[in-house]
Design a protein around this motif. Structure first.
Motif, PDB file in Angstrom:
ATOM      1  N   PRO A  59     -46.106  75.235  19.535  1.00  0.00           N
ATOM      2  CA  PRO A  59     -45.486  75.708  18.291  1.00  0.00           C
ATOM      3  C   PRO A  59     -44.923  77.107  18.469  1.00  0.00           C
ATOM      4  N   PRO A  60     -43.746  77.367  17.943  1.00  0.00           N
ATOM      5  CA  PRO A  60     -43.147  78.708  18.108  1.00  0.00           C
ATOM      6  C   PRO A  60     -43.886  79.756  17.306  1.00  0.00           C
ATOM      7  N   ARG A  61     -43.891  80.984  17.833  1.00  0.00           N
ATOM      8  CA  ARG A  61     -44.426  82.126  17.116  1.00  0.00           C
ATOM      9  C   ARG A  61     -43.312  83.141  16.966  1.00  0.00           C
ATOM     10  N   LEU A  62     -43.357  83.877  15.879  1.00  0.00           N
ATOM     11  CA  LEU A  62     -42.368  84.913  15.627  1.00  0.00           C
ATOM     12  C   LEU A  62     -43.077  86.248  15.413  1.00  0.00           C
ATOM     13  N   PRO A  63     -42.458  87.353  15.827  1.00  0.00           N
ATOM     14  CA  PRO A  63     -43.055  88.667  15.574  1.00  0.00           C
ATOM     15  C   PRO A  63     -43.203  88.926  14.080  1.00  0.00           C
ATOM     16  N   ALA A  64     -44.081  89.843  13.752  1.00  0.00           N
ATOM     17  CA  ALA A  64     -44.344  90.139  12.344  1.00  0.00           C
ATOM     18  C   ALA A  64     -43.106  90.654  11.625  1.00  0.00           C
ATOM     19  N   PHE A  65     -42.202  91.322  12.350  1.00  0.00           N
ATOM     20  CA  PHE A  65     -41.011  91.843  11.682  1.00  0.00           C
ATOM     21  C   PHE A  65     -39.990  90.751  11.369  1.00  0.00           C
ATOM     22  N   ALA A  66     -40.206  89.535  11.868  1.00  0.00           N
ATOM     23  CA  ALA A  66     -39.253  88.450  11.655  1.00  0.00           C
ATOM     24  C   ALA A  66     -39.466  87.795  10.296  1.00  0.00           C
ATOM     25  N   VAL A  67     -39.473  88.627   9.274  1.00  0.00           N
ATOM     26  CA  VAL A  67     -39.514  88.159   7.894  1.00  0.00           C
ATOM     27  C   VAL A  67     -38.293  88.740   7.201  1.00  0.00           C
ATOM     28  N   PRO A  68     -37.766  88.042   6.203  1.00  0.00           N
ATOM     29  CA  PRO A  68     -36.533  88.537   5.567  1.00  0.00           C
ATOM     30  C   PRO A  68     -36.698  89.947   5.027  1.00  0.00           C
ATOM     31  N   TYR A  69     -35.722  90.766   5.294  1.00  0.00           N
ATOM     32  CA  TYR A  69     -35.717  92.140   4.803  1.00  0.00           C
ATOM     33  C   TYR A  69     -34.334  92.412   4.252  1.00  0.00           C
ATOM     34  N   PHE A  70     -34.192  92.281   2.958  1.00  0.00           N
ATOM     35  CA  PHE A  70     -32.897  92.481   2.344  1.00  0.00           C
ATOM     36  C   PHE A  70     -32.622  93.972   2.184  1.00  0.00           C
ATOM     37  N   VAL A  71     -31.472  94.397   2.656  1.00  0.00           N
ATOM     38  CA  VAL A  71     -31.063  95.798   2.599  1.00  0.00           C
ATOM     39  C   VAL A  71     -29.831  95.896   1.722  1.00  0.00           C
ATOM     40  N   PRO A  72     -29.785  96.853   0.797  1.00  0.00           N
ATOM     41  CA  PRO A  72     -28.579  97.001  -0.029  1.00  0.00           C
ATOM     42  C   PRO A  72     -27.328  97.110   0.827  1.00  0.00           C
ATOM     43  N   ALA A  73     -26.283  96.451   0.373  1.00  0.00           N
ATOM     44  CA  ALA A  73     -25.054  96.379   1.175  1.00  0.00           C
ATOM     45  C   ALA A  73     -24.525  97.754   1.537  1.00  0.00           C
ATOM     46  N   GLN A 124     -36.822 100.268  22.084  1.00  0.00           N
ATOM     47  CA  GLN A 124     -36.956  99.802  20.699  1.00  0.00           C
ATOM     48  C   GLN A 124     -36.826  98.291  20.600  1.00  0.00           C
ATOM     49  N   MET A 125     -36.353  97.632  21.644  1.00  0.00           N
ATOM     50  CA  MET A 125     -36.172  96.187  21.621  1.00  0.00           C
ATOM     51  C   MET A 125     -37.426  95.426  22.017  1.00  0.00           C
ATOM     52  N   PHE A 126     -38.444  96.132  22.471  1.00  0.00           N
ATOM     53  CA  PHE A 126     -39.743  95.492  22.691  1.00  0.00           C
ATOM     54  C   PHE A 126     -40.430  95.248  21.355  1.00  0.00           C
ATOM     55  N   THR A 127     -41.281  94.226  21.318  1.00  0.00           N
ATOM     56  CA  THR A 127     -42.193  94.075  20.194  1.00  0.00           C
ATOM     57  C   THR A 127     -43.550  94.658  20.587  1.00  0.00           C
ATOM     58  N   LEU A 128     -44.265  95.199  19.604  1.00  0.00           N
ATOM     59  CA  LEU A 128     -45.588  95.771  19.853  1.00  0.00           C
ATOM     60  C   LEU A 128     -46.694  94.768  19.546  1.00  0.00           C
ATOM     61  N   GLU A 129     -46.358  93.495  19.673  1.00  0.00           N
ATOM     62  CA  GLU A 129     -47.349  92.422  19.540  1.00  0.00           C
ATOM     63  C   GLU A 129     -47.466  91.730  20.891  1.00  0.00           C
ATOM     64  N   PRO A 130     -48.683  91.573  21.410  1.00  0.00           N
ATOM     65  CA  PRO A 130     -48.843  90.935  22.723  1.00  0.00           C
ATOM     66  C   PRO A 130     -48.505  89.450  22.667  1.00  0.00           C
ATOM     67  N   HIS A 131     -48.429  88.854  23.842  1.00  0.00           N
ATOM     68  CA  HIS A 131     -48.247  87.406  24.025  1.00  0.00           C
ATOM     69  C   HIS A 131     -46.816  86.930  23.764  1.00  0.00           C
ATOM     70  N   PHE A 138     -32.568  96.022  16.807  1.00  0.00           N
ATOM     71  CA  PHE A 138     -32.669  97.474  16.688  1.00  0.00           C
ATOM     72  C   PHE A 138     -33.560  97.861  15.509  1.00  0.00           C
ATOM     73  N   PHE A 139     -34.274  98.963  15.684  1.00  0.00           N
ATOM     74  CA  PHE A 139     -35.074  99.524  14.613  1.00  0.00           C
ATOM     75  C   PHE A 139     -34.207  99.698  13.363  1.00  0.00           C
ATOM     76  N   PRO A 140     -34.672  99.292  12.146  1.00  0.00           N
ATOM     77  CA  PRO A 140     -35.993  98.801  11.784  1.00  0.00           C
ATOM     78  C   PRO A 140     -36.133  97.280  11.778  1.00  0.00           C
ATOM     79  N   ARG A 141     -35.291  96.565  12.499  1.00  0.00           N
ATOM     80  CA  ARG A 141     -35.402  95.136  12.763  1.00  0.00           C
ATOM     81  C   ARG A 141     -35.187  94.269  11.516  1.00  0.00           C
TER      82      ARG A 141
END
Length: 596
Positions: free
Chosen positions: A369-383, A445-452, A526-529
């Motif tokens: 099963p695929p895993r996604l980093p914690a930052f891979a959740v929708p983050y809506f930013v004002p246009a 900044q393109m690394f994730t700080l979650e192992p595995h 790129f940060f903040p992902r």
């Protein structure tokens, strides 16, 4: 089909890049007997000077190339690795969940110098002074400031004045950004290059001995010493706090640029050539593999793609980039063979419907099963905060500044062909090192700080970069070198080019000029992902009816304007008659192709 410029044609050589001064410098090298590799290195060094907001000496360079007489394409890996002290635990101890997008904590080993020099050593014909002299003259004597440079500096003026005084000293003469069109020089950088040349020429007259001496002077000499000392200081970064770096002189001395086999994926008579999964390059191959099942639905009218073409391509991009997030990285376990297989593509293709998806849906290429980093959740930013993401570099009104990159393509009469995408070490990435005249890159900044994850931060590992040069072979023979800056958009805008050129049959310039689009519906590298589910950014030249239909299909449309997406360049060679061709992006009125 409307086109802004003619497609160039000739038989001697072609150079296309993101800045006219680099293109002409590369062509000048061809005119004095240099080959495509000499020209690419020459242009690459010029770009470090004239597009300092997009790349610099402290950055990196990946390239794909094929030398005349060789049987297969190769990859130049001029991407440095994470320092020995760059552990996930260290960043967590600083209270960080993401690697900052600026400052010293995000620095990897600088790779551009060693990358360019081994390419020159092994495939070029000229001495180091020959290929460096034009860049050195611009650094010493000055170059014209293009509009995006003062725009970039204006966005970070307060940061420079309050926290990065060495950058303020270089980039804010008289307390303000240099004016557009003014002449600007970087004499400290010129001094650094002169010192490296002196070290090179002290080794005698032999070309390769000089190059090796210059490599040592960088990695084991005064450059590494200056970086080591400077990186121990603490400076403000995107976290809002001051941090010292972890990069050391030993990290630099322990690394060198390398070559590796290129990733080559067949699509009928054509093959796509990319770097491996330590870049995002394979996503272009994944998109094309998915599109194989929609070949009869892809169409253009007067050089403009239909709404169905844009919709299908966008949905394929979402699936490919979702796999990038879950699986790609600098790790031999990445299941590329499966990800690029026709069977896997057929399974994934079944997820595409007539409506836009708002989900991030990686697949299970190995049955896990695929895993996604914690930052891979929708983050809506004002246009209004991401309006800068439509151009290069991406500078949002929020004050977050992300650099972009540059690109070079070269082909010569002998059939040598190079596609390179240098980047990193842009002027706004980290403080200027006062004794060297350049700054470090922030590719970590393109690394994730979650192992595995294959993209997790590990000392000695390359970050999973967005830099993605390309070549295309026809019947196994190099035919086209192409690429564009643009971060996550690189392999989407390259898809636009591929479809326009190889599906619609437009020539190189027409294909570059054709309307572009890209999805923002996956996490940024790129940060903040952040990411925007359902977002589709388009050029208005797609037409009102096409844009309306895309909205009806559920896409959240951002109309970027008529001419703004992509900075593509390309060169080609027809082996049957030796004809060379080239084209470059008119957007921004900066990129040019030259040749004869």
């Amino acid at each position: 089909m409307f086109t802004t410029r003619p497609e160039l044609a000739g038989t001697h050589g072609m150079v296309a890049s993101t800045h006219w001064l680099a293109s002409t410098a590369g062509m000048a090298m061809l005119e004095v007997g240099g080959n495509a590799f000499d020209a690419a290195v020459t242009a690459g060094f010029v770009l470090q000077v004239v597009e300092p907001h997009l790349n610099g000496p402290g950055g990196e360079v990946p390239a794909v190339f094929q030398a005349a007489g060789e049987s297969r394409p190769r990859v130049l890996c001029g991407q440095g690795v994470a320092p020995a002290a760059a552990t996930i635990g260290h960043y967590h101890s600083q209270g960080l969940e993401l690697v900052p997008g600026s400052g010293l904590l995000a620095a990897t080993v600088p790779g551009a110098w060693d990358g360019w020099l081994i390419l020159l050593r092994d495939y070029g014909t000229k001495h180091l002074r020959d290929v460096l002299s034009r860049a050195l003259s611009y650094a010493r004597g000055g170059f014209p400031i293009i509009p995006r440079i003062p725009d970039t500096i204006d966005a970070v003026t307060d940061l420079f004045k309050e926290h990065w005084p060495s950058s303020a000293e270089l980039w804010l003469p008289g307390g303000r950004a240099p004016a557009e069109g003014s002449r600007f020089s970087n004499p400290v950088l010129a001094d650094t290059w002169e010192r490296l040349l002196a070290e090179a020429e002290s080794a005698g007259s032999d070309r390769e001995a000089q190059i090796e001496a210059a490599r040592r002077a960088w990695s084991q000499g005064f450059v590494a010493e200056a970086i080591d000392s400077f990186a121990r200081q603490a400076f403000r970064d995107d976290s809002g706090r001051d941090h010292a770096g972890v990069l050391t002189g030993q990290d630099i001395a322990s690394w060198q640029a390398t070559y590796e086999d290129a990733l080559t994926v067949d699509f009928g008579e054509w093959s796509l050539v990319k770097c491996g999964a330590w870049t995002q390059g394979p996503v272009l191959a994944q998109q094309l593999r998915l599109l194989e099942g929609f070949a009869d639905r892809l169409s253009y009218v007067d050089g403009v793609p239909t709404a169905e073409t844009v919709h299908i391509a966008t949905e394929c991009a979402k699936l490919a980039f979702a796999d990038r997030e879950a699986w790609y990285g600098d790790d031999p376990s990445v299941p590329l063979d499966i990800l690029l297989s026709r069977q896997y593509a057929a399974n994934r293709r079944a997820l595409i419907t007539e409506q836009a998806s708002f989900e991030l849906r990686p697949g299970s290429p190995s049955g896990e099963p695929p895993r996604l980093p914690a930052f891979a959740v929708p983050y809506f930013v004002p246009a209004e905060e991401i309006s800068g993401a439509l151009g290069e570099p991406t500078i949002g009104n929020s004050g977050v500044v992300r650099g972009d990159t540059v690109h070079i393509d070269v082909v010569d009469a002998a059939g040598n062909m190079v596609s390179a995408t240098p980047s990193g070490g842009w002027l706004q990435s980290s403080p200027t090192i006062p004794s060297l005249g350049f700054c470090l890159g922030t590719r970590a900044q393109m690394f994730t700080l979650e192992p595995h994850f294959a993209s997790a931060l590990v000392p000695g590992r390359r970050p999973r970069i967005t830099l993605s040069p390309s070549m295309a072979l026809r019947d196994g023979v190099p035919r086209i070198a192409f690429g564009t800056p643009g971060g996550d958009q690189q392999d989407q805008w390259q898809l636009c080019f591929w479809l326009a050129h190889l599906v619609a049959g437009l020539n190189l310039q027409e294909a570059i000029d054709a309307p572009n689009w890209h999805s923002g519906a996956f996490p940024s590298s790129f940060f903040p992902r952040y990411w925007q589910p359902g977002e589709l950014v388009v050029e208005s030249r797609l037409g009102p009816a096409t844009i309306a239909e895309l909205r009806d299909r559920g896409h959240l449309i951002t109309d970027a304007g008529p001419w703004i997406l992509g900075r593509m360049s390309a060169v080609s060679r027809n082996p049957s008659d030796g004809m060379l061709r080239a084209a470059a992006n008119p957007r921004g009125m900066q990129g040019y192709a030259v040749g004869r």
